[in-house]
Design a protein around this motif. Structure first.
Motif, PDB file in Angstrom:
ATOM      1  N   LYS A  21      95.136 -21.477  21.896  1.00  0.00           N
ATOM      2  CA  LYS A  21      96.452 -21.077  22.349  1.00  0.00           C
ATOM      3  C   LYS A  21      96.440 -19.567  22.606  1.00  0.00           C
ATOM      4  O   LYS A  21      96.191 -18.781  21.708  1.00  0.00           O
ATOM      5  CB  LYS A  21      97.502 -21.428  21.297  1.00  0.00           C
ATOM      6  CG  LYS A  21      98.941 -21.264  21.775  1.00  0.00           C
ATOM      7  CD  LYS A  21      99.901 -21.835  20.751  1.00  0.00           C
ATOM      8  CE  LYS A  21     101.348 -21.713  21.232  1.00  0.00           C
ATOM      9  NZ  LYS A  21     102.304 -22.275  20.256  1.00  0.00           N
ATOM     10  N   GLY A  22      96.715 -19.171  23.860  1.00  0.00           N
ATOM     11  CA  GLY A  22      96.621 -17.781  24.227  1.00  0.00           C
ATOM     12  C   GLY A  22      97.859 -16.969  23.931  1.00  0.00           C
ATOM     13  O   GLY A  22      97.797 -15.733  23.894  1.00  0.00           O
ATOM     14  N   TYR A  23      98.993 -17.637  23.736  1.00  0.00           N
ATOM     15  CA  TYR A  23     100.251 -16.957  23.453  1.00  0.00           C
ATOM     16  C   TYR A  23     100.934 -17.619  22.252  1.00  0.00           C
ATOM     17  O   TYR A  23     100.695 -18.794  21.958  1.00  0.00           O
ATOM     18  CB  TYR A  23     101.201 -17.043  24.655  1.00  0.00           C
ATOM     19  CG  TYR A  23     100.797 -16.198  25.839  1.00  0.00           C
ATOM     20  CD1 TYR A  23     101.319 -14.919  26.017  1.00  0.00           C
ATOM     21  CD2 TYR A  23      99.894 -16.674  26.777  1.00  0.00           C
ATOM     22  CE1 TYR A  23     100.950 -14.138  27.107  1.00  0.00           C
ATOM     23  CE2 TYR A  23      99.511 -15.900  27.867  1.00  0.00           C
ATOM     24  CZ  TYR A  23     100.043 -14.636  28.028  1.00  0.00           C
ATOM     25  OH  TYR A  23      99.681 -13.869  29.097  1.00  0.00           O
TER      26      TYR A  23
ATOM     27  N   ARG B 150     100.988 -12.364  23.718  1.00  0.00           N
ATOM     28  CA  ARG B 150      99.590 -12.798  23.743  1.00  0.00           C
ATOM     29  C   ARG B 150      98.974 -12.586  22.357  1.00  0.00           C
ATOM     30  O   ARG B 150      99.202 -11.560  21.713  1.00  0.00           O
ATOM     31  CB  ARG B 150      98.808 -12.012  24.785  1.00  0.00           C
ATOM     32  CG  ARG B 150      97.325 -12.442  24.880  1.00  0.00           C
ATOM     33  CD  ARG B 150      96.581 -11.604  25.909  1.00  0.00           C
ATOM     34  NE  ARG B 150      97.079 -11.866  27.254  1.00  0.00           N
ATOM     35  CZ  ARG B 150      96.663 -12.887  28.017  1.00  0.00           C
ATOM     36  NH1 ARG B 150      95.746 -13.722  27.530  1.00  0.00           N
ATOM     37  NH2 ARG B 150      97.157 -13.058  29.220  1.00  0.00           N
ATOM     38  N   CYS B 151      98.205 -13.558  21.904  1.00  0.00           N
ATOM     39  CA  CYS B 151      97.566 -13.430  20.589  1.00  0.00           C
ATOM     40  C   CYS B 151      96.079 -13.142  20.765  1.00  0.00           C
ATOM     41  O   CYS B 151      95.469 -13.507  21.759  1.00  0.00           O
ATOM     42  CB  CYS B 151      97.779 -14.696  19.761  1.00  0.00           C
ATOM     43  SG  CYS B 151      97.168 -16.196  20.538  1.00  0.00           S
ATOM     44  N   GLN B 152      95.509 -12.490  19.764  1.00  0.00           N
ATOM     45  CA  GLN B 152      94.090 -12.156  19.785  1.00  0.00           C
ATOM     46  C   GLN B 152      93.240 -13.140  18.984  1.00  0.00           C
ATOM     47  O   GLN B 152      92.017 -13.129  19.093  1.00  0.00           O
ATOM     48  CB  GLN B 152      93.881 -10.744  19.244  1.00  0.00           C
ATOM     49  CG  GLN B 152      94.407  -9.655  20.157  1.00  0.00           C
ATOM     50  CD  GLN B 152      94.061  -8.278  19.643  1.00  0.00           C
ATOM     51  OE1 GLN B 152      94.766  -7.717  18.816  1.00  0.00           O
ATOM     52  NE2 GLN B 152      92.949  -7.732  20.110  1.00  0.00           N
TER      53      GLN B 152
ATOM     54  N   SER C 251      93.265 -17.357  17.676  1.00  0.00           N
ATOM     55  CA  SER C 251      93.868 -18.688  17.582  1.00  0.00           C
ATOM     56  C   SER C 251      93.060 -19.513  16.599  1.00  0.00           C
ATOM     57  O   SER C 251      91.830 -19.597  16.721  1.00  0.00           O
ATOM     58  CB  SER C 251      93.868 -19.393  18.950  1.00  0.00           C
ATOM     59  OG  SER C 251      94.666 -18.689  19.877  1.00  0.00           O
TER      60      SER C 251
END
Length: 303
Positions: free
Chosen positions: A196-198, A215-217, A219
């Motif tokens: 999951k990118g966000y 946006r996440c770094q 997952s």
């Protein structure tokens, strides 16, 4: 062979995924077992098993019929025990369904204490984050987090949980403590779903719902993996509070943005029967309701 014994033979496959091993469990021949299943399929007009060299697999119709068989056979056993006067002390098998992280953070000491108190109970604990279909799955009791759908099930409230945002003190010391949800855009965030990118995190801001998409770094495939990563300084995580209770107590994680958290979610213990509930079901429900109501992780504010 009567229908009861055919159902008992079919139910034996729930623990032995092959005709031969199920036959050995019942001390009958493999041919007898195969004929019983064949008669069942012919009488019902459906295929219950898919056969292969590796064993047997239940078809969708077979899974549904298995749940019904287990429930009916269990009821027959309880009726016979009651007639014999054995219902005074809880005994027999009990199948329960609970949220996945309960298996690590909440339930183990409760289950151990219950089994110590009721040594004649055999407990089958299943963990899954979905609404329990008690009748269809042959379940006795379940724990559910969230709003209850309209249902004929009996529900006993045990507490509340809420979604919280947190990070390690080390991370917050280095990156700063977010003061409002919009500050999260300048932080490292951890997603609790693989690939999951966000993240989409909901908050309450001045009484109105708001959503932050960032946006996440990192997952993680599981919530527990994300919690562990956050505890080691990888960033901020958002999840329900109950698996974080010990981390908050020992200082591994620190809660932030508390004033922006959404409404608390109710937690219920649910089951089918009320007055007609068996002694084993009543004993477990009464025990687990008291235990959960005393658990500090379920004592979050409801306002």
């Amino acid at each position: 062979m009567d229908r009861y014994h055919e159902m008992a033979m079919f139910d034996a496959l729930s623990e032995r995924p092959s005709l031969a091993s199920a036959a050995r469990r019942l001390n009958v021949s493999g041919a007898t077992m195969a004929r019983a299943i064949a008669r069942l399929e012919a009488r019902l007009g459906v295929v219950l098993l898919q056969r292969s060299t590796q064993g047997v697999v239940l078809t969708p119709a077979g899974s549904a019929f298995m749940a019904d068989c287990s429930r009916i056979l269990k009821a027959v056993g309880e009726a016979e025990a009651s007639a014999k006067g054995l219902h005074v002390k809880p005994q027999g098998s009990l199948t329960v369904l609970m949220p996945s992280l309960f298996s690590r953070h909440v339930m183990p000491p409760m289950l151990a204490e219950y089994l110590d108190a009721y040594p004649q109970i055999t407990l089958f604990a299943h963990y899954h984050d979905r609404f329990p279909h008690i009748n269809e799955e042959g379940l006795d009791v379940a724990v559910w987090i969230g709003t209850l759908p309209d249902s004929s099930l009996i529900a006993r409230p045990v507490g509340f949980v809420t979604s919280v945002v947190c990070a390690s003190p080390t991370y917050l010391s280095a990156s700063g403590v977010p003061a409002k949800p919009d500050d999260l855009k300048r932080h490292r965030l951890i997603a609790t779903h693989a690939f999951k990118g966000y993240v989409h995190w909901d908050f309450q801001e001045q009484g109105s719902p708001t959503c932050i998409k960032v946006r996440c770094q990192l997952s993680c495939a599981t919530v527990q993996a994300a919690i562990d990563a956050a505890a080691h300084g990888a960033g901020l995580i958002r999840c329900l509070n109950y698996p974080l209770h010990d981390d908050f107590e020992n200082g591994r994680l620190q809660r932030v943005l508390q004033r922006y958290e959404g409404p608390a979610l109710p937690v219920h213990v649910i089951y089918r029967e009320r007055r007609s509930a068996s002694m084993r079901v009543r004993s477990f429900v009464d025990f687990i309701v008291d235990a959960l109501r005393g658990h500090p992780a379920l004592h979050v504010a409801t306002e």
